[in-house]
Enzyme design. Structure first.
Site, short mmCIF file in Angstrom:
data_model
loop_
_atom_site.label_atom_id
_atom_site.label_comp_id
_atom_site.label_asym_id
_atom_site.label_seq_id
_atom_site.Cartn_x
_atom_site.Cartn_y
_atom_site.Cartn_z
N HIS A 16 0.83 -1.20 0.00
CA HIS A 16 0.00 0.00 0.00
C HIS A 16 0.87 1.26 0.00
CE1 HIS A 16 -2.70 2.94 2.28
NE2 HIS A 16 -3.33 2.71 1.13
N ARG A 17 0.91 1.92 -1.16
CA ARG A 17 1.80 3.08 -1.37
C ARG A 17 3.26 2.67 -1.16
NH1 ARG A 17 -1.58 7.39 2.42
NH2 ARG A 17 -3.64 6.61 1.88
N GLU A 29 -4.10 2.99 -8.92
CA GLU A 29 -5.40 3.60 -8.69
C GLU A 29 -5.47 4.98 -9.35
OE1 GLU A 29 -8.44 5.25 -5.22
OE2 GLU A 29 -6.69 4.07 -4.63
N HIS A 31 -1.38 10.45 -2.91
CA HIS A 31 -2.71 10.06 -2.44
C HIS A 31 -3.67 11.24 -2.41
CE1 HIS A 31 -5.77 7.84 -0.26
NE2 HIS A 31 -5.83 8.83 0.61
#
Length: 301
Positions: A43-44, A151, A85
């Site tokens: 995640h990231r 994403e 993000h």
């Protein structure tokens, strides 16, 4: 005169003959993901140990055994796709939309400045030197030695983000490959954006993101719509339940909960049959997966 009448009759017959209907092309099915794999998605990057969305975080995720590195994409004023993000940044003590600033201005930010909260042993000492990077640099740096889980953030704010993303993926030869698992997965909360990607490049597995305030649930219509283009769903871990997972699987949709950092939760989700997790701690997820695999070998020698 008789010839003229005959010609008129023939023309009339030809004009009234019903045209044969053209066979309708079958809809293209979504590209599936391997069902039996439990994917570890950084995640990231390994964002528990380095500032998220930096090359250091991504590199660390790879070294820790992540199957994919997750990249959130925003688009700057000058058309750069940046790994970030938030859609708003603070420059000169003022908040500005990413869409209103250039990539050079984004480079003034230091993502490591805010990253000193967990003081873990893996934390990099030079985190203040880290900078936000654009997608092109990430793809050039890693090439095809890693897998990308991308994403599109707020795609309606960034007209053309789908085309630019696909252009760069093509440029780096990351599409239409024969790999054990897909080199690229694309996700979004926007069904419209995902459908556009599906129309342009149906070979990419797509994940529809959801965030539920209560238990995860999709209506019959929502299920019917999402199965037309998606290989699976991404769901906030707080809303995941066994019934929802089973229902998604019955519709041939895989389930990737986000964001899972607790080891016990990882074990529970694996027992529920989820197909992968987003985690800030790929090393922990790898240990859990290895433990499960070892136990299965012992049970079924």
């Amino acid at each position: 005169m008789k010839k003229m009448k005959l010609l008129i009759i023939l023309l009339f017959i030809c004009g009234c003959t019903p045209q044969q209907s053209q066979p309708q092309s079958q809809p293209i099915p979504p590209t599936p993901l391997p069902e039996n794999d439990f994917l570890i998605i950084g995640h990231r990057g390994a964002s528990a140990y380095a500032a998220g969305h930096t090359l250091a975080a991504y590199e660390m995720a790879v070294l820790m055994g992540a199957d994919y590195i997750e990249i959130d994409l925003q688009m700057t004023k000058d058309g750069k796709l940046v790994a970030l993000h938030e859609s708003v940044v603070t420059l000169d003590n003022a908040q500005q939309a990413v869409a209103d600033v250039t990539f050079d201005e984004i480079q003034l930010l230091s993502p490591g400045k805010e990253f000193d909260k967990n003081h873990l042993s893996y934390t990099l000492p030079n985190s203040l030197d880290l900078r936000i990077v654009d997608l092109s640099k990430i793809l050039t740096y890693f090439g095809d030695r890693v897998n990308y889980y991308i994403e599109m953030k707020s795609p309606r704010v960034y007209p053309g983000i789908e085309e630019e993303l696909l252009r760069q993926l093509n440029e780096h030869h990351l599409l239409n490959r024969d790999d054990p698992i897909p080199k690229v997965i694309i996700q979004s909360f926007s069904d419209k954006s995902l459908q556009e990607v599906f129309a342009l490049e149906p070979s990419i597995p797509l994940i529809k993101l959801y965030k539920f305030s209560k238990k995860a649930h999709l209506t019959k219509k929502e299920l019917k719509d999402v199965t037309k283009y998606a290989a699976g769903v991404g769901v906030n871990v707080e809303a995941v339940n066994h019934k929802f997972i089973d229902k998604m699987h019955s519709e041939n949709l895989l389930v990737h909960p986000y964001t899972v950092n607790d080891e016990n939760m990882m074990r529970s989700l694996m027992s529920f049959g989820v197909n992968g997790i987003f985690t800030d701690r790929p090393d922990v997820a790898l240990r859990v997966r290895n433990d499960k695999n070892s136990n299965e070998i012992e049970l079924y020698p």
